[in-house]
Design a protein around this motif. Structure first.
Motif, PDB file in Angstrom:
ATOM      1  N   ARG A 180       0.114  -2.849   3.659  1.00  0.00           N
ATOM      2  CA  ARG A 180       1.483  -2.368   3.436  1.00  0.00           C
ATOM      3  C   ARG A 180       1.445  -1.138   2.539  1.00  0.00           C
ATOM      4  NH1 ARG A 180       4.151  -6.788   0.429  1.00  0.00           N
ATOM      5  NH2 ARG A 180       5.959  -5.407   0.535  1.00  0.00           N
ATOM      6  N   ARG A 181       2.353  -0.188   2.822  1.00  0.00           N
ATOM      7  CA  ARG A 181       2.431   1.053   2.058  1.00  0.00           C
ATOM      8  C   ARG A 181       3.780   1.137   1.353  1.00  0.00           C
ATOM      9  NH1 ARG A 181      -0.399   1.452   6.635  1.00  0.00           N
ATOM     10  NH2 ARG A 181      -2.332   2.679   6.647  1.00  0.00           N
ATOM     11  N   ARG A 182       3.761   1.689   0.148  1.00  0.00           N
ATOM     12  CA  ARG A 182       5.020   1.712  -0.614  1.00  0.00           C
ATOM     13  C   ARG A 182       5.013   2.844  -1.639  1.00  0.00           C
ATOM     14  NH1 ARG A 182       9.121  -2.045  -1.417  1.00  0.00           N
ATOM     15  NH2 ARG A 182      10.130  -2.115  -3.445  1.00  0.00           N
ATOM     16  N   VAL A 183       6.165   3.492  -1.776  1.00  0.00           N
ATOM     17  CA  VAL A 183       6.378   4.409  -2.888  1.00  0.00           C
ATOM     18  C   VAL A 183       6.600   3.550  -4.122  1.00  0.00           C
ATOM     19  CG1 VAL A 183       7.924   6.123  -3.901  1.00  0.00           C
ATOM     20  CG2 VAL A 183       7.294   6.285  -1.486  1.00  0.00           C
ATOM     21  N   THR A 184       5.619   3.524  -5.008  1.00  0.00           N
ATOM     22  CA  THR A 184       5.703   2.639  -6.169  1.00  0.00           C
ATOM     23  C   THR A 184       6.183   3.358  -7.427  1.00  0.00           C
ATOM     24  OG1 THR A 184       3.361   3.058  -6.634  1.00  0.00           O
ATOM     25  CG2 THR A 184       3.909   1.088  -5.327  1.00  0.00           C
ATOM     26  N   GLU A 185       6.203   4.694  -7.392  1.00  0.00           N
ATOM     27  CA  GLU A 185       6.624   5.409  -8.602  1.00  0.00           C
ATOM     28  C   GLU A 185       7.072   6.819  -8.253  1.00  0.00           C
ATOM     29  OE1 GLU A 185       4.853   6.584 -13.041  1.00  0.00           O
ATOM     30  OE2 GLU A 185       3.648   5.407 -11.626  1.00  0.00           O
ATOM     31  N   ILE A 186       8.105   7.275  -8.925  1.00  0.00           N
ATOM     32  CA  ILE A 186       8.485   8.680  -8.936  1.00  0.00           C
ATOM     33  C   ILE A 186       8.459   9.120 -10.390  1.00  0.00           C
ATOM     34  CG2 ILE A 186      10.261  10.380  -8.372  1.00  0.00           C
ATOM     35  CD1 ILE A 186      11.307   8.499  -6.246  1.00  0.00           C
ATOM     36  N   THR A 243      -2.603   5.935   2.393  1.00  0.00           N
ATOM     37  CA  THR A 243      -1.387   5.355   1.824  1.00  0.00           C
ATOM     38  C   THR A 243      -0.114   5.844   2.503  1.00  0.00           C
ATOM     39  OG1 THR A 243      -1.452   7.069   0.110  1.00  0.00           O
ATOM     40  CG2 THR A 243      -2.368   4.917  -0.466  1.00  0.00           C
ATOM     41  N   GLY A 244      -0.227   6.843   3.384  1.00  0.00           N
ATOM     42  CA  GLY A 244       0.949   7.312   4.108  1.00  0.00           C
ATOM     43  C   GLY A 244       1.563   8.572   3.550  1.00  0.00           C
ATOM     44  N   ILE A 287       5.728  11.954  -6.395  1.00  0.00           N
ATOM     45  CA  ILE A 287       6.057  10.730  -5.654  1.00  0.00           C
ATOM     46  C   ILE A 287       4.740  10.044  -5.314  1.00  0.00           C
ATOM     47  CG2 ILE A 287       7.159   9.758  -3.606  1.00  0.00           C
ATOM     48  CD1 ILE A 287       8.925  12.226  -3.484  1.00  0.00           C
ATOM     49  N   HIS A 288       4.538   8.850  -5.850  1.00  0.00           N
ATOM     50  CA  HIS A 288       3.243   8.178  -5.679  1.00  0.00           C
ATOM     51  C   HIS A 288       3.344   6.992  -4.721  1.00  0.00           C
ATOM     52  CE1 HIS A 288      -0.877   7.202  -6.699  1.00  0.00           C
ATOM     53  NE2 HIS A 288      -0.517   5.934  -6.779  1.00  0.00           N
ATOM     54  N   LEU A 289       2.363   6.926  -3.811  1.00  0.00           N
ATOM     55  CA  LEU A 289       2.280   5.847  -2.828  1.00  0.00           C
ATOM     56  C   LEU A 289       1.059   4.976  -3.089  1.00  0.00           C
ATOM     57  CD1 LEU A 289       3.092   8.322  -0.090  1.00  0.00           C
ATOM     58  CD2 LEU A 289       4.087   6.060   0.150  1.00  0.00           C
ATOM     59  N   ARG A 290       1.218   3.675  -2.790  1.00  0.00           N
ATOM     60  CA  ARG A 290       0.090   2.749  -2.854  1.00  0.00           C
ATOM     61  C   ARG A 290       0.037   1.935  -1.578  1.00  0.00           C
ATOM     62  NH1 ARG A 290      -0.284  -1.093  -7.775  1.00  0.00           N
ATOM     63  NH2 ARG A 290      -2.203  -1.574  -6.621  1.00  0.00           N
ATOM     64  N   LEU A 299       5.241  16.869  -5.332  1.00  0.00           N
ATOM     65  CA  LEU A 299       3.834  16.545  -5.169  1.00  0.00           C
ATOM     66  C   LEU A 299       3.756  15.068  -4.777  1.00  0.00           C
ATOM     67  CD1 LEU A 299       0.821  17.307  -5.480  1.00  0.00           C
ATOM     68  CD2 LEU A 299       0.983  16.544  -7.855  1.00  0.00           C
ATOM     69  N   ILE A 300       3.255  14.795  -3.578  1.00  0.00           N
ATOM     70  CA  ILE A 300       3.112  13.422  -3.106  1.00  0.00           C
ATOM     71  C   ILE A 300       1.666  13.003  -3.315  1.00  0.00           C
ATOM     72  CG2 ILE A 300       3.286  11.884  -1.113  1.00  0.00           C
ATOM     73  CD1 ILE A 300       5.449  13.693  -0.004  1.00  0.00           C
ATOM     74  N   SER A 301       1.467  11.940  -4.076  1.00  0.00           N
ATOM     75  CA  SER A 301       0.118  11.506  -4.430  1.00  0.00           C
ATOM     76  C   SER A 301      -0.155  10.111  -3.893  1.00  0.00           C
ATOM     77  CB  SER A 301      -0.068  11.532  -5.954  1.00  0.00           C
ATOM     78  OG  SER A 301       0.817  10.608  -6.577  1.00  0.00           O
ATOM     79  N   GLY A 302      -1.427   9.788  -3.813  1.00  0.00           N
ATOM     80  CA  GLY A 302      -1.833   8.464  -3.336  1.00  0.00           C
ATOM     81  C   GLY A 302      -3.270   8.502  -2.873  1.00  0.00           C
TER      82      GLY A 302
END
Length: 386
Positions: free
Chosen positions: A337-343, A195-196, A329-332, A188-191
């Protein structure tokens, strides 16, 4: 463009209007020749380009959409056109004429995307032929002038190395997400918006075994994984009589009969959560979806809200999600700028209606990735041991 060129554009437009049928580049060129005007090749190309933008594209907004640095174009009024570059909204000098011209542009763009926009239906979500996402609101719902929002979808494929180079993935995190794909984990990709999530999902699906069959289910075709065996199912909206709609829920059910190796729902934002969780709980490992959430911790509440739309009780939602989802997998996005900040991994106590998440990898902006309390579970799922 000079006044003479403007008159030439009007003459070509008039000739095109005399015949029915789609406006193609060949028809534009033929109509230009029929005017009898003697122009140089550069001027002819310019006239043809203006007409193509007006009749096939977004008119005066088309040059903005063609700018590779622009991600969004928003129109607040005839002389209030803004673009987003590098995450920052900036005003432009584009003049759309008057409020009537803005309305006409919105109606034409909606029709190009196969949607109706008028006083009876004053709002629209549509996909233009080039993939651009359109949202438009007519007065009086929009105060004063028609409002337009256009999001550019770039179909440029990204690799994991590209995402690491762009700092979307911290060094080491790329290995974790690649391992999740190879281990056929359900993701599950969240954001938040922009956020990409779709870009990351396309990149991850490109890593799947070429022998696997991927079925992508979307409202409109945004996912473009670089994979040899991808098929796509798209929703169909109801006609003017309100009949004929085919929903995301319908398509998730249909996908299970298509011999999928991976079932992928482009975005989960309604009652289709019931179908996708059910699919991931019936042996279809390797599935993925995205969801809007401000933080990874907000994902359980977001899923609970979607489950309520599907008529699921909190206990049923928590039980299904806990067994279906292997990682979040969370994006901010910050300052463009976009980044995976947490899994994170999903947690749930048997018999409890409460769903939770536990951080496995933390990767804030400008810092190295570190592991959290959920790492042991995640590492076990991807075969890296404790």
């Amino acid at each position: 463009m000079s006044g003479n060129d403007g008159s030439l554009v009007a003459a070509v437009r008039e000739r095109l209007a005399q015949e029915s049928g789609p406006v193609t580049p060949d028809r534009v060129a033929a109509a230009l020749r029929d005017t009898g005007a003697v122009v140089g090749s550069a001027a002819a190309d310019q006239v043809a380009e203006v007409l193509r933008a007006e009749l096939l594209g977004a008119g005066p907004l088309q040059p903005l959409l063609d700018d590779p640095e622009v991600t969004d174009v928003v129109v607040n009024g005839p002389r209030q056109v803004w673009v987003e570059r590098a995450g920052v909204l900036q005003p432009t000098e584009v003049d759309l004429g008057d409020a009537a011209a803005v309305r006409m542009l919105a109606v034409r763009l909606a029709a190009t995307g196969g949607q109706r926009l008028d006083d009876a239906r004053p709002t629209v979500d549509a996909r233009l032929p080039d993939g651009t996402r359109l949202h438009a609101v007519l007065p009086p719902v929009a105060d004063g002038c028609t409002l337009l929002s256009l999001r550019v979808v770039r179909h440029r494929p990204f690799t994991l190395a590209d995402l690491v180079a762009g700092q979307t993935l911290a060094p080491g995190v790329d290995q974790v997400v690649e391992a999740l794909i190879h281990a056929r984990a359900n993701l599950l990709i969240s954001g938040a918006t922009g956020t990409g999530k779709t870009t990351l999902l396309s990149t991850l699906l490109s890593l799947a075994d070429p022998a696997e069959r991927i079925v992508c289910i979307e409202e409109s075709g945004e996912l473009h994984p670089q994979h040899p065996h991808v098929v796509r199912l798209l929703v169909r909206r109801a006609n003017v009589e309100g009949a004929g709609a085919i929903t995301l829920e319908d398509l998730v059910r249909e996908s299970l009969r298509m011999r999928p190796d991976r079932v992928v729902l482009g975005e989960c934002r309604g009652p289709e959560v019931r179908e996708v969780l059910g699919a991931l709980n019936t042996g279809h490992d390797g599935g993925c979806t995205t969801v809007h959430a401000n933080t990874a911790e907000d994902v359980p509440a977001r899923l609970a809200a979607l489950g309520a739309l599907a008529g699921m009780s909190p206990h049923a939602l928590a039980t299904q999600a806990a067994s279906a989802l292997h990682a979040v997998i969370h994006l901010r996005r910050e300052h463009g700028r976009r980044r995976v900040t947490e899994i994170a991994v999903v947690t749930h106590e048997p018999g409890s209606p409460v769903l939770g998440v536990q951080t496995a990898v933390l990767s804030p902006f400008g810092a190295e990735a570190t592991v959290g309390p959920g790492w042991a579970r995640l590492a076990e799922r991807i075969g890296w041991g404790g």
